[in-house]
Write an enzyme that holds these catalytic residues in place. Structure first.
Site, mmCIF file in Angstrom:
data_model
loop_
_atom_site.group_PDB
_atom_site.id
_atom_site.type_symbol
_atom_site.label_atom_id
_atom_site.label_comp_id
_atom_site.label_asym_id
_atom_site.label_seq_id
_atom_site.Cartn_x
_atom_site.Cartn_y
_atom_site.Cartn_z
ATOM 1 N N HIS A 509 51.411 -1.134 -52.257
ATOM 2 C CA HIS A 509 51.922 -2.315 -51.546
ATOM 3 C C HIS A 509 52.379 -3.347 -52.570
ATOM 4 O O HIS A 509 52.007 -3.301 -53.764
ATOM 5 C CB HIS A 509 50.856 -2.910 -50.627
ATOM 6 C CG HIS A 509 49.808 -3.723 -51.342
ATOM 7 N ND1 HIS A 509 50.012 -5.033 -51.711
ATOM 8 C CD2 HIS A 509 48.556 -3.416 -51.763
ATOM 9 C CE1 HIS A 509 48.937 -5.497 -52.316
ATOM 10 N NE2 HIS A 509 48.028 -4.521 -52.368
ATOM 11 N N CYS A 510 53.184 -4.274 -52.100
ATOM 12 C CA CYS A 510 53.547 -5.448 -52.908
ATOM 13 C C CYS A 510 53.346 -6.666 -52.019
ATOM 14 O O CYS A 510 52.342 -6.739 -51.308
ATOM 15 C CB CYS A 510 54.975 -5.326 -53.434
ATOM 16 S SG CYS A 510 56.229 -5.112 -52.152
ATOM 17 N N ARG A 511 54.253 -7.615 -52.043
ATOM 18 C CA ARG A 511 54.127 -8.769 -51.159
ATOM 19 C C ARG A 511 54.630 -8.453 -49.772
ATOM 20 O O ARG A 511 53.962 -8.660 -48.767
ATOM 21 C CB ARG A 511 54.878 -9.969 -51.728
ATOM 22 C CG ARG A 511 54.968 -11.164 -50.768
ATOM 23 C CD ARG A 511 55.835 -12.265 -51.325
ATOM 24 N NE ARG A 511 56.106 -13.302 -50.341
ATOM 25 C CZ ARG A 511 57.124 -13.271 -49.482
ATOM 26 N NH1 ARG A 511 57.953 -12.233 -49.462
ATOM 27 N NH2 ARG A 511 57.323 -14.249 -48.616
#
Length: 564
Positions: A509-511
């Site tokens: 995941h990232c933002r």
């Protein structure tokens, strides 16, 4: 010989039918009967009178009987209730509610637009003076007057549909202490549970005491009690738990009633009596995606039905393609819209489906007022046929959902949506709009080039100590992260491949999902075969978890919430 048309009920269905008939036939005699004092009012705008957005109740009334007569030569008889349909005589029995006199009125064609009435549950205290329902201008005036005259401070709204949510919002804006109680696990059922959590947080942020998964059990003079035994202070109660079609006249006249409880009509909105039509919330219609009858209580379909019914009276053909159910709402600082099927309704209909959740900016990021746009696209497997969409954000979510509604109406697929050419300005959107982006991600998923897990699955992954990569930069990670996530930024992962296992699933995941998507695709190309993107990423996870964490007191799976 001129045609005489009688219409029972006004508002969207009845008034629109009358106006269309007049445009088709200047000689027709048209009479509308409305048992209330107003024949044409903005039903959907009623809650906004409570907050003062609509300053006076007079503004809610769109056309008076006098204006109907002057503009359209249509006779609108308010305070007149049709109490019986006499099919053999082709007449109706009408009661003048001002003097209690009754009389007969003959017709060539009759239109039933009686709408739906609010449900009042059979529970203790429901008939007290401080308990209200909202259906017309008089109802909203009565509530507004009571709140002021009785110096009410606390209001309980029961029901988390459109009316309940809008009433709660406007009461909160007016300065009342508001609680909203919903029997289901979420408000706003057109949205899936994961998307609804964004709306839950918005209500919580603006001071609404939101209680879900708990129903109304009892109403006292100064409080309500829920099924779980909770007591909530309330000097006024608004019931918004749903509506039932007003079919009494139709049933007593022997007209066919459908399986959903609405009046059964054919493709031209004729009832089982060929001289009687019915439109609006009182009827059941065909859902073009589930292929089953449904009852969407929406003004848009009612107006389309009105036009089609009037046209049929005059031999004008109508192509009835069914409804898909499109709607939108404003909730404090957010806008939300949906169309077609969500994941839950697709599953209930027995459709093999999948979905993607993307979260790009609603406009170019460097522009002022650029915000995340939460967008969920539901599609059929394996055809890629578009089934529905939901969008929530501070920008033009209705535009995106309307695009999907148009695509559904044309039986479009993900391939069609991928290539759809849309207008672009940095101040209004992005060159690759969210709807195009969602289609591209969905196609990768459909064809097996990409795998994702939903935000609803992340808690279990954390509890199982799955291998989760946080692809954000170190500073972002430090401001809050999943408790067991390993920080390998997108900018570094090619030099750190030895830290990424190939012998077990890897979740990234990232933002908002873009960087993690790029890492997933790169790892796939580098030979990794068990890599998943976490849809919604960290922002989506925080939004999904927050309301449930706060209201249940469960342990967080993040070190800190991030909402920006």
């Amino acid at each position: 010989m001129r045609k005489k048309v009688l219409i029972i009920g006004g508002v969207a269905g009845g008034a629109s039918t009358a106006a269309r008939i007049r445009r088709l036939d200047e000689q027709a005699e048209i009479v509308m009967f409305e048992k209330g004092p107003h024949v044409s009012f903005s039903n959907c705008s009623l809650p906004y009178y409570l907050s003062g957005i609509v300053e006076t109740s007079d503004e809610l009334v769109l056309l008076s009987p006098e204006m109907f007569k002057k503009r359209y030569n249509i006779e609108a008889r308010v305070n007149h209730e049709v109490i019986k349909i006499n099919r053999n005589e082709k007449s109706v029995t009408v009661k003048n509610l001002l003097d209690d006199e009754t009389y007969e009125e003959e017709y060539d064609k009759l239109v039933i637009s009686t709408g739906a009435e609010p449900i009042r549950p059979n529970i203790e205290g429901v008939d007290q003076d401080h308990v209200f329902t909202i259906r017309n201008v008089g109802d909203i005036e009565n509530l507004h007057t009571y709140l002021r005259q009785q110096a009410v401070e606390h209001v309980a709204v029961v029901g988390g549909g459109f009316i309940g949510v809008e009433v709660a919002e406007n009461l909160q804006l007016a300065g009342y202490d508001v609680s909203l109680v919903e029997f289901a696990k979420q408000i706003m059922m057109p949205f899936d549970f994961d998307m609804a959590q964004i709306l839950h947080k918005e209500m919580l942020n603006h001071g609404v005491n939101l209680i879900v998964d708990d129903g109304l059990a009892k109403i006292r003079e100064d409080a309500i009690e829920t099924n779980s035994g909770r007591k909530i202070t309330a000097e006024a109660v608004v019931l918004a738990i749903g509506v039932r079609p007003e079919t009494t006249l139709a049933e007593e006249a022997g007209l066919d009633i459908g399986e959903t409880g609405g009046i059964r009509v054919d493709a031209n909105y004729r009832t089982s009596d060929p001289d009687i039509y019915a439109v609006g919330d009182a009827i059941e219609v065909y859902h073009r995606l589930t292929h089953k009858p449904t009852r969407p209580a929406l003004a848009g379909p009612a107006q389309k039905q009105a036009r089609a019914a009037a046209d049929h009276m005059y031999g004008i053909p109508n192509r009835n393609r069914g409804v898909i159910g499109s709607s939108s709402i404003k909730l404090f600082d957010l806008y939300a819209a949906s169309t077609g099927l969500n994941a839950r309704t697709a599953e209930q209909a027995g459709i093999n489906y999948d979905s993607v959740y993307v979260m790009p900016s609603d406009k170019v990021g460097l522009m002022p007022d650029s915000h995340p746009l939460h967008f969920k696209l539901v599609y059929e497997v394996p055809t890629g046929k578009i089934l529905g969409a939901q969008a929530i954000g501070k920008g033009n979510v209705d535009k995106r959902v309307d695009v999907i509604a148009a695509m559904i109406s044309m039986d479009a697929t993900l391939e069609d949506l991928k290539d759809l050419e849309l207008s672009y300005s940095p101040m209004l959107g992005t060159a690759k709009d969210v709807v195009n982006q969602a289609a591209l991600v969905a196609l990768n998923q459909l064809h097996g080039r990409y795998k994702e897990v939903k935000v609803s699955e992340v808690r279990a992954l954390v509890e199982q100590n799955a291998f989760i990569i946080d692809a954000r930069e170190k500073k972002e990670y430090g401001a809050g992260h999943l408790k067991n996530a390993v920080n390998i930024p997108l900018s570094e992962f090619r030099e750190r491949l030895d830290e990424i296992p190939k012998d077990k699933p890897v979740y990234i995941h990232c933002r908002s999902g873009q960087r993690s998507y790029n890492m997933v695709m790169a790892l796939e190309n580098l030979g990794y075969r068990n890599v998943y993107n976490i849809s919604g990423s960290y922002l989506g996870i925080c939004l999904y978890e927050y309301f449930q964490d706060v209201t249940t007191g469960r342990e967080k799976i993040v070190t800190e919430y991030n909402f920006n």
